[in-house]
Design an enzyme around this catalytic site. Structure first.
Site, PDB file in Angstrom:
ATOM      1  N   SER A 370       0.833  -1.197   0.000  1.00 44.01           N
ATOM      2  CA  SER A 370       0.000   0.000   0.000  1.00 44.01           C
ATOM      3  C   SER A 370       0.875   1.257   0.000  1.00 44.01           C
ATOM      4  O   SER A 370       1.727   1.407  -0.860  1.00 44.01           O
ATOM      5  CB  SER A 370      -0.949  -0.047   1.208  1.00 44.01           C
ATOM      6  OG  SER A 370      -1.980   0.894   1.067  1.00 44.01           O
ATOM      7  N   ASP A 483      -5.819  -3.335  -2.838  1.00 42.65           N
ATOM      8  CA  ASP A 483      -4.776  -2.977  -1.870  1.00 42.65           C
ATOM      9  C   ASP A 483      -4.060  -4.201  -1.283  1.00 42.65           C
ATOM     10  O   ASP A 483      -4.695  -5.170  -0.862  1.00 42.65           O
ATOM     11  CB  ASP A 483      -5.417  -2.170  -0.733  1.00 42.65           C
ATOM     12  CG  ASP A 483      -4.399  -1.462   0.115  1.00 42.65           C
ATOM     13  OD1 ASP A 483      -3.750  -2.129   0.930  1.00 42.65           O
ATOM     14  OD2 ASP A 483      -4.237  -0.235  -0.048  1.00 42.65           O
TER      15      ASP A 483
END
Length: 617
Positions: A370, A483
């Site tokens: 991320s 993500d």
């Protein structure tokens, strides 16, 4: 005379191993036992036996090295689980029980072994039960060793350098690498032109088939390796007898090429690097030399497409830090940096990076998830701390990437700003990054983790930061990617599988962030009223914050479990900052910096020495 000398050498080595394995034996029994063994030669790359073969003999390794692999019953994939070095035995369980081999053994280099079959051993054991007791102790110790650790890492001691084109370039590289490795331990560098002088037998060329068959060179290689930390074998660019010997004796093969040359695989590579080399535990690594350090690295993928190498590294000629980084990777002392996810709290990564640089801690491998993938990319591209902070400030504060709201059919944001920013800052391929790098994303299509180590960097980052519900998923190979924090928000375990010895992790998770001032979620009017001047603030997470928090919940337990695998863990106190607190950029960076400085100033002496000594290698 040569054969007699070889037999004497084998006898001494075998006697020492038998005493170590079976314990104290009287001279008569020891002589009987030694006489029951036969000598076996095994060419590097060949199997000694395979999993499932009859377990009817025991071997003692006298010269060389063997790797132990186990085949997964479901997938059929072989996994390396250990290695055998001179003086150790293999096949003990089969000799005791008669069961089939539980693993496969492969010669990582030319090996010389002593074998005793079950029939002569059983005959001796009936008369001398001490043999069985000694062997049983070996089996118990072996099983305890396997139980104690499930991670296998082979120590590199013998390195072969295979040039793709001009040998003069590889010679300069070998000398520089030898100088770097000498800081870790004594290093011997030898090529085909100098091996005769080193072995020291007048009138006999060590690089000819005749001398190879005689075993003299093999003895010298084994003895030199025992007496030194590293043995650096510089091969010829052609498939000579010396080159073949170098390849068969190596733990790792560095295929060295000039980035300006033709990237096509050479005839020597095709002849000497067979399929399945990974099975015997020999790492094959591409090293690209860059004669013009100021030129950007590009088109590495052309070198990698036809080569089944496990790693690749870039060395800019004339830049000491590059060859030193490669030396640490080979020596097993490299430092890997893992950056976790956490929204705007990830700005702390920039502060930690600044502190590491000020304390002269080298970073040899970078991985992230991320927001950690974003900051990790800048570090792996070779940016200094000032540029990392400046690029992040422009991208996240000035450009306002989370401001392009749209009709939330797929996500709250259009994602166009993120696309534009990532393409602007990270418009290179991962293969062309100066420092080895990976990031992770979660495959929404088949619920699996994706590790990005090849291809366009911006697309990998776009996938890793695709917060579900906030940003549209990325599309990769007809799959939807979201993500990386969904499945692995702190990929320490992935870094541990890379060629690093020390792992530094930055975890942004916070156990408790604030106390609730209400028993149930307030209504919209009360929330809006709490935001008026002088009103009592209500800490109610917004829809975007809720989505972002939800992304890391799934991997929170995993993150806590892998913390212990980090050699050094940073956990900056950023819990008071919101996940979208973009305007708190400078403060969050400073929190990360101060936290890292405090941790680094208070390190245990042994860990501090390791980090600082690595900086000098």
């Amino acid at each position: 005379m040569r054969e007699t000398g070889q037999r004497a050498y084998d006898r001494v080595a075998l006697e020492g191993a038998c005493r170590q394995i079976f314990g104290q034996l009287d001279d008569a029994l020891l002589t009987e036992l030694l006489d029951a063994f036969v000598i076996v030669d095994l060419v590097g790359g060949s199997p000694l036996f395979r999993q499932g073969d009859p377990g009817d003999s025991l071997y003692i390794l006298l010269q060389g090295r063997l790797n132990v692999s186990v085949r997964d019953a479901e997938t059929g994939i072989e996994k390396l689980v250990g290695e055998t070095v001179p003086g150790e035995s293999v096949g003990e369980i089969g000799l005791l029980t008669g069961e089939a081999r539980s693993a496969s053994l492969w010669a990582t280099r030319d090996c010389r072994l002593a074998r005793i079959d079950q029939t002569p051993f059983d005959a001796l054991a009936q008369i001398h039960p001490d043999l069985l007791r000694g062997l049983a102790k070996v089996v118990v110790n072996l099983l305890q060793k396997r139980t104690a650790s499930n991670r296998y890492s082979s120590q590199i001691s013998c390195i072969a350098i295979l040039p793709t084109r001009a040998k003069n370039e590889s010679t300069r590289f070998a000398k520089e690498l030898s100088r770097v490795l000498e800081r870790v331990g004594s290093t011997v560098h030898v090529d085909s032109g100098g091996v005769d002088d080193m072995v020291g037998v007048p009138g006999i060329s060590m690089a000819t088939p005749q001398s190879t068959e005689g075993g003299l060179l093999g003895e010298w290689l084994s003895k030199t390796e025992e007496e030194n930390r590293f043995l650096l074998l510089e091969a010829d660019a052609e498939a000579t007898e010396w080159t073949t010997r170098c390849m068969r004796h190596a733990d790792i093969v560095l295929v060295v090429g000039n980035s300006a040359d033709d990237p096509a695989v050479t005839a020597t590579e095709l002849e000497l690097i067979p399929e399945g080399v990974a099975l015997r535990g020999v790492r094959h690594v591409l090293v690209l030399l860059h004669p013009e350090p100021s030129r950007p690295i590009e088109k590495t993928s052309r070198w990698l497409e036809a080569r089944g190498v496990e790693e690749h590294h870039h060395v800019r000629i004339g830049v000491p830090g590059d060859i030193e980084r490669l030396g640490r990777i080979i020596a097993g002392t490299a430092i890997g940096l893992v950056l976790g996810g956490g929204g705007a709290r990830g700005f702390a990564h920039a502060g930690v990076y600044r502190a590491l640089c000020e304390h002269e801690v080298p970073i040899d491998w970078v991985g992230g998830s991320s927001i950690g993938a974003v900051f990790g990319a800048g570090i792996a591209m070779g940016w200094d701390p000032k540029r990392v902070e400046e690029e992040a400030r422009i991208s996240f504060v000035e450009e306002k990437p989370f401001g392009d709201f749209t009709v939330p059919l797929v996500a709250l944001l259009r994602g166009k700003r993120i696309d534009r920013l990532t393409q602007r800052s990270f418009s290179i391929d991962i293969e062309d990054m100066l420092i080895p790098y990976f990031c992770v994303s979660s495959d929404l299509t088949d619920a699996s983790l994706t590790i990005h180590e090849r291809g366009p960097l911006w697309k990998a980052i776009r996938a890793s930061v695709s917060l579900p519900g906030v940003l549209p998923p990325a599309v990769k190979s007809n799959h939807l990617a979201i993500d990386g924090g969904i499945l692995n928000n702190l990929p320490v375990d992935i870094m541990r599988d890379r060629s690093v010895g020390t792992v530094i992790a930055v975890d942004l998770s916070a156990d408790k962030e604030y106390e609730l001032q209400y028993q149930e979620i307030p209504g919209a009017l009360r929330i809006l009223a709490s935001r008026l001047p002088f009103a009592r603030k209500l800490h109610v997470p917004g829809i975007v914050t809720l989505m972002m928090k939800a992304t890391v919940m799934a991997s929170a337990v995993h993150a806590r479990s892998v913390r212990a695998d980090a050699t050094l863990l940073f956990n900056p106190p950023v819990g008071r900052f919101g996940l979208l607190a973009m305007n708190d950029f400078e403060e969050i960076v400073e929190v990360g910096y101060q936290h890292a400085c405090e941790i680094l100033a208070d390190l245990p002496p042994r860990l501090a020495d390791n980090l600082m000594s690595d900086a000098g290698n």
